[in-house]
Design a protein around this motif. Structure first.
Motif, short mmCIF file in Angstrom:
data_model
loop_
_atom_site.label_atom_id
_atom_site.label_comp_id
_atom_site.label_asym_id
_atom_site.label_seq_id
_atom_site.Cartn_x
_atom_site.Cartn_y
_atom_site.Cartn_z
N ARG A 35 34.85 48.94 27.11
CA ARG A 35 36.03 48.71 26.87
C ARG A 35 36.45 47.49 27.34
NH1 ARG A 35 38.63 51.62 23.88
NH2 ARG A 35 40.22 51.53 24.51
N LEU A 36 37.35 46.73 27.00
CA LEU A 36 37.83 45.61 27.00
C LEU A 36 39.41 45.87 27.29
CD1 LEU A 36 36.44 43.01 24.21
CD2 LEU A 36 36.02 42.78 27.07
N ASN A 37 39.48 44.81 27.69
CA ASN A 37 41.38 45.15 28.62
C ASN A 37 41.77 43.01 27.54
OD1 ASN A 37 41.72 43.82 30.30
ND2 ASN A 37 41.92 45.90 31.19
N ASN A 38 43.09 43.16 27.93
CA ASN A 38 43.79 41.29 27.54
C ASN A 38 42.81 40.87 28.65
OD1 ASN A 38 44.59 41.65 24.95
ND2 ASN A 38 46.62 41.96 26.04
N ASN A 39 42.72 41.50 30.10
CA ASN A 39 42.71 40.53 31.57
C ASN A 39 41.12 39.93 31.42
OD1 ASN A 39 44.68 42.85 32.31
ND2 ASN A 39 44.89 41.86 33.95
N ILE A 40 40.15 40.76 30.82
CA ILE A 40 39.08 40.73 30.07
C ILE A 40 38.94 39.41 29.00
CG2 ILE A 40 36.72 41.79 30.02
CD1 ILE A 40 38.32 44.67 31.15
N ILE A 41 39.41 39.57 28.70
CA ILE A 41 39.31 38.87 27.07
C ILE A 41 39.14 36.87 27.69
CG2 ILE A 41 40.29 37.79 25.37
CD1 ILE A 41 40.05 41.17 24.49
N LEU A 42 40.65 37.10 28.85
CA LEU A 42 41.23 36.09 29.23
C LEU A 42 40.48 35.51 30.76
CD1 LEU A 42 43.87 33.80 29.46
CD2 LEU A 42 44.88 35.45 30.99
N ARG A 43 39.44 36.23 31.07
CA ARG A 43 38.72 35.75 32.27
C ARG A 43 37.41 35.63 31.40
NH1 ARG A 43 37.26 40.39 34.59
NH2 ARG A 43 39.24 40.68 35.90
N ALA A 89 47.00 37.26 39.68
CA ALA A 89 47.57 38.00 39.79
C ALA A 89 46.58 39.02 38.54
CB ALA A 89 48.70 39.49 39.15
N LEU A 90 46.29 37.70 37.25
CA LEU A 90 46.29 38.79 35.71
C LEU A 90 44.35 38.91 36.22
CD1 LEU A 90 48.01 36.27 33.67
CD2 LEU A 90 48.18 38.89 34.19
N PHE A 91 44.18 37.54 37.18
CA PHE A 91 42.45 37.70 37.56
C PHE A 91 41.76 38.82 38.48
CE2 PHE A 91 43.42 33.69 35.79
CZ PHE A 91 42.71 33.69 34.02
N ARG A 92 42.47 39.78 39.52
CA ARG A 92 42.35 40.55 40.55
C ARG A 92 41.37 42.03 39.84
NH1 ARG A 92 44.61 38.40 44.89
NH2 ARG A 92 46.24 36.82 45.04
N PRO A 99 40.99 45.34 39.46
CA PRO A 99 42.56 46.78 38.29
C PRO A 99 43.53 47.63 40.11
CG PRO A 99 40.63 46.95 37.09
CD PRO A 99 40.08 45.73 38.14
N ASP A 100 42.10 47.22 41.22
CA ASP A 100 42.49 48.59 41.55
C ASP A 100 43.30 47.71 43.13
OD1 ASP A 100 40.33 47.58 42.38
OD2 ASP A 100 39.22 48.52 43.95
N HIS A 101 43.46 46.23 43.15
CA HIS A 101 44.10 45.52 43.56
C HIS A 101 45.49 45.67 43.76
CE1 HIS A 101 45.69 41.76 45.78
NE2 HIS A 101 44.39 42.20 46.59
N LYS A 102 45.94 46.01 44.84
CA LYS A 102 48.40 45.76 44.72
C LYS A 102 48.55 45.69 43.81
CE LYS A 102 49.35 44.12 49.20
NZ LYS A 102 49.99 43.69 50.23
N ASN A 103 48.06 43.51 43.93
CA ASN A 103 49.11 42.50 43.16
C ASN A 103 48.18 42.70 42.03
OD1 ASN A 103 50.41 42.17 45.32
ND2 ASN A 103 49.06 40.49 46.38
N TYR A 104 47.50 43.34 41.53
CA TYR A 104 46.78 43.34 39.97
C TYR A 104 47.61 43.51 39.15
CZ TYR A 104 44.45 44.69 35.84
OH TYR A 104 43.83 44.85 34.50
N ARG A 105 48.17 42.81 37.89
CA ARG A 105 48.78 42.77 36.60
C ARG A 105 47.96 42.59 35.66
NH1 ARG A 105 52.57 37.74 35.15
NH2 ARG A 105 53.83 38.84 33.40
N ASN A 106 48.54 43.90 34.75
CA ASN A 106 48.18 44.01 33.24
C ASN A 106 48.28 42.27 32.56
OD1 ASN A 106 46.74 46.12 33.16
ND2 ASN A 106 48.64 47.17 33.22
#
Length: 163
Positions: free
Chosen positions: A82-90, A121-124, A126-133
């Motif tokens: 499963r991919l999301n935009n965060n993983i693609i950007l990373r 925040a985009l590279f944190r 997902p369970d981090h409090k400052n994570y952002r989609n």
């Protein structure tokens, strides 16, 4: 954004021919055919259009990392299911050896300003409090900035100064 659109934009940005696309997949240990690439790159309304799945897109990005940075000595990265935009950007950031300021500069080329804190925040995790989609708009502008940076003509290249 869908995987097919991202694949099209990356292909255009780096001017990859079909053989090069197949080689990038091969770098990640995946064999694909020219027909598969052709079907993935077709427009959405084309009857021969086929959807590029998350596993195939992850394999392509892993191959791009291997192509641009070299293969890892330990076991090769397995493509995510499963991919999301965060993983693609990373993965794009890793493949191109970009630092945070480089990513911010690329986004600025596409007229999107973002702070270093917003970017981190985009590279944190997902369970981090400052994570952002990572929203589609951010990824779309990042890909547009890459096109501006890598597809510019030599005389235009001088107007972009990296600080």
């Amino acid at each position: 954004m869908n995987n097919n659109d991202i694949l099209r934009r990356i292909r255009y940005t780096f001017n990859f021919a079909d053989d090069k696309m197949m080689d990038v997949f091969r770098q990640a240990g995946h064999r694909i055919t020219r027909e598969q690439i052709s079907d993935w790159l077709k427009k959405d309304d084309d009857p021969a259009f086929k959807n590029c799945g998350d596993t195939q897109m992850a394999a392509f990005l892993n191959g791009l990392i291997n192509e641009k940075r070299g293969r890892r000595e330990e076991s090769p990265a397995k493509p995510e299911k499963r991919l999301n935009n965060n993983i693609i950007l990373r993965k794009l950031k890793i493949a191109l050896s970009l630092r945070d300021q480089d990513v911010l500069n690329i986004l600025a080329l596409a007229d999107l300003s973002m702070s270093k804190h917003e970017l981190s925040a985009l590279f944190r995790k997902p369970d981090h409090k400052n994570y952002r989609n990572c929203k589609d708009q951010i990824l779309r502008n990042f890909l547009r900035g890459l096109q501006i940076k890598f597809r510019t003509e030599p005389q235009q290249e001088k107007k972009f100064e990296w600080k």
